[in-house]
Scaffold this motif. Structure first.
Motif, PDB file in Angstrom:
ATOM      1  N   LEU A 309      -3.193 -51.165   0.017  1.00 46.40           N
ATOM      2  CA  LEU A 309      -3.317 -50.880  -1.415  1.00 46.40           C
ATOM      3  C   LEU A 309      -4.415 -49.864  -1.695  1.00 46.40           C
ATOM      4  O   LEU A 309      -4.317 -49.089  -2.649  1.00 46.40           O
ATOM      5  N   VAL A 310      -5.465 -49.855  -0.876  1.00 48.86           N
ATOM      6  CA  VAL A 310      -6.497 -48.822  -1.010  1.00 48.86           C
ATOM      7  C   VAL A 310      -5.877 -47.441  -0.833  1.00 48.86           C
ATOM      8  O   VAL A 310      -6.112 -46.515  -1.627  1.00 48.86           O
ATOM      9  N   TYR A 323      -2.541 -54.753 -10.650  1.00 46.41           N
ATOM     10  CA  TYR A 323      -1.183 -55.280 -10.630  1.00 46.41           C
ATOM     11  C   TYR A 323      -1.142 -56.601  -9.887  1.00 46.41           C
ATOM     12  O   TYR A 323      -1.855 -56.803  -8.891  1.00 46.41           O
ATOM     13  N   ASP A 324      -0.267 -57.483 -10.307  1.00 49.17           N
ATOM     14  CA  ASP A 324       0.057 -58.658  -9.519  1.00 49.17           C
ATOM     15  C   ASP A 324       0.875 -58.215  -8.311  1.00 49.17           C
ATOM     16  O   ASP A 324       1.693 -57.295  -8.405  1.00 49.17           O
ATOM     17  N   GLY A 330       7.074 -50.207 -11.500  1.00 47.91           N
ATOM     18  CA  GLY A 330       7.218 -49.682 -12.852  1.00 47.91           C
ATOM     19  C   GLY A 330       7.125 -48.174 -12.913  1.00 47.91           C
ATOM     20  O   GLY A 330       7.187 -47.480 -11.902  1.00 47.91           O
ATOM     21  N   ASN A 331       6.945 -47.684 -14.097  1.00 48.66           N
ATOM     22  CA  ASN A 331       6.862 -46.244 -14.316  1.00 48.66           C
ATOM     23  C   ASN A 331       5.409 -45.812 -14.330  1.00 48.66           C
ATOM     24  O   ASN A 331       4.623 -46.282 -15.144  1.00 48.66           O
ATOM     25  N   VAL A 332       5.073 -44.904 -13.429  1.00 52.75           N
ATOM     26  CA  VAL A 332       3.706 -44.456 -13.281  1.00 52.75           C
ATOM     27  C   VAL A 332       3.668 -42.948 -13.400  1.00 52.75           C
ATOM     28  O   VAL A 332       4.411 -42.243 -12.724  1.00 52.75           O
ATOM     29  N   GLU A 333       2.817 -42.426 -14.282  1.00 55.15           N
ATOM     30  CA  GLU A 333       2.571 -40.989 -14.362  1.00 55.15           C
ATOM     31  C   GLU A 333       1.291 -40.717 -13.597  1.00 55.15           C
ATOM     32  O   GLU A 333       0.232 -41.271 -13.903  1.00 55.15           O
ATOM     33  N   SER A 334       1.376 -39.896 -12.556  1.00 57.40           N
ATOM     34  CA  SER A 334       0.262 -39.729 -11.637  1.00 57.40           C
ATOM     35  C   SER A 334      -0.193 -38.285 -11.567  1.00 57.40           C
ATOM     36  O   SER A 334       0.619 -37.367 -11.627  1.00 57.40           O
TER      37      SER A 334
END
Length: 470
Positions: A309-310, A323-324, A330-334
């Motif tokens: 996750l890091v 996040y759990d 989901g929808n992520v704008e990065s």
């Protein structure tokens, strides 16, 4: 005719490159990254396995998106501590004859003028076996430590990199004529000054009026590697790259990525196979399927979900600690690596949507690519199937443990592919570019950088290039 599969080894001058937690495995030697003997031994091993090259990643910041600090990255050894990749190449080149070296450096934090000299130097010392992986940067921590509040916006980073490459092409291709170094003892003339030309670059980001400091190296321009798979990244790669690295968790996602890249090459006026496309993958193999499966389970016991996750938080530009583990991505704008976001927003080959837990488990061994687990025959089947179904040229192989994972591939998988006529038995002669394409050491005529060769009108070329880029 059986299609040839190509391998690169994927490493980094650090401990936990793509498999956080595996540094604890008793057979892992990644902690020897500070010893030159580790790197020379790895280079000799890979040359024995007829790998195209060793691709060395790099970052200039820490992964501090997860939890908002770099504490977890430090605990995990997640690409920190990290040392310079360029300084490794000379020693590895001295103990090999054919292995290529793809070195990662960013365009955002160093002026292209001194960088051009360093790459020319390495191309000379390796006799033309150097490649450069062009990265625009994605870690906000790197930008802050160079005095900026954050990275430039995603597409702006590529616009900046376009001009960076323009400067380099002018220096590498358009400054020194091939016969400028005359070494005339009778006249006492080492360089014919009339054959060395000022490049006269003045752009939005850089002003470089003078000459390149180095005489022409075997390839002049090193082989250009690039790993962007976003729409803007594909456009950049289509203009510049000769080897393109992609990461996709499924054949469906990879096939579409390869298709977009091939189409982008054609749109840029190049042949669809003018760049080699390598997909990230991790191979866990042994003498039998059962032994390989047991090895995989053993590796999973050492792998760190938090470390996964890091990494993915840094790659995606979002703090996954919020996040759990059982929540859909989901929808992520990065503003970081958009291709990483897109890959996980889509379902895998089994049709289900990925959860945060899936991402953590996947990224904990080998990063964002697939894992091929099985005997040499089983893995070879998987590899050839992926090549056939996705049109990818080969694989950029991450390790679970090093150098053990590479040793296993060379022991169990390479001989099977060679027996099937799907992997080279020996190297071809010449530079890295010649080994990859067989068409000479210099940039091909359809490559954007070739337009900056001596004899062309640099002002006209620059104007045409900028018109295309806009």
């Amino acid at each position: 005719m059986t299609r040839q599969v190509r391998f690169n080894a994927f490493d980094m001058n650090c401990v936990a490159h793509q498999s956080p937690g595996l540094w604890r495995h008793p057979a892992d030697q990644s902690q020897r990254y500070t010893e030159i003997e580790y790197w020379t031994g790895l280079a000799k091993l890979l040359e024995r396995g007829v790998f195209d090259g060793l691709f060395i990643a790099d970052v200039l910041g820490t992964y501090d998106v997860y939890g908002g600090t770099d504490e977890a990255a430090l605990r995990e050894g997640a690409q920190i501590p990290v040392a310079d990749p360029l300084l490794l190449v000379s020693a590895m080149a001295a103990v090999t004859q054919h292995l290529g070296f793809g070195i990662t450096t960013g365009t955002g934090f160093e002026h292209p003028y001194p960088f051009a000299r360093r790459l020319s130097t390495l191309d000379h010392l390796t006799k033309g076996r150097i490649g450069w992986n062009v990265v625009t940067g994605y870690l906000p921590s790197a930008a802050r430590n160079f005095g900026a509040a954050d990275q430039l916006d995603h597409d702006d980073r590529y616009d900046h990199a376009d001009e960076y490459l323009e400067v380099l092409y002018k220096l590498w291709e358009g400054s020194w004529e091939d016969d400028a170094v005359v070494r005339d003892r009778e006249r006492g003339v080492y360089v014919d000054a009339d054959k060395v030309h000022h490049v006269g670059h003045r752009g939005k980001h850089f002003s470089v009026p003078g000459i390149h400091l180095s005489e022409p190296s075997p390839q002049r321009t090193p082989v250009i590697y690039q790993a962007g798979a976003s729409p803007r990244g594909v456009r950049f790669a289509s203009e510049h790259a000769e080897a393109i690295f992609v990461a996709a968790p499924s054949k469906r996602v990879l096939k579409e990525t390869v298709r977009r890249i091939r189409s982008g090459l054609v749109a840029a006026g190049r042949a669809p196979y003018s760049a080699r496309i390598y997909a990230l993958a991790t191979i866990i193999t042994d003498r039998s399927d059962a032994a390989a499966a047991a090895k995989h389970e053993e590796f999973k016991r050492y792998a760190s979900l938090e470390g996964g996750l890091v990494f993915t938080s840094g790659w995606m530009g979002i703090d996954l600690s919020r996040y759990d583990l059982d929540e859909p991505i989901g929808n992520v704008e990065s503003n970081a690596i958009r291709s990483a976001v897109a890959a996980f927003q889509e379902s895998g080959d089994d049709g289900r949507e990925w959860l945060v837990r899936d991402i953590a488990e996947w990224a904990s061994i080998g990063g964002l690519g697939p894992r091929f687990v099985g005997s040499g025959n089983t893995v070879a089947d998987h590899i050839q199937n992926w090549v056939t179904e996705t049109d990818v040229d080969g694989f950029n192989l991450a390790y679970a443990i090093t150098p053990g994972s590479f040793e296993d591939v060379i022991t169990h998988v390479v001989p099977v592919l060679q027996e099937r006529g799907a992997y080279p038995a020996t190297y071809s002669q010449g530079s890295l570019r010649e080994k990859l394409f067989g068409n000479g050491a210099r940039l091909p005529d359809d490559h954007r950088g070739a337009r900056y060769r001596l004899g062309g009108d640099l002002s006209t070329i620059t104007a045409r290039y900028r018109a295309y880029a806009s």
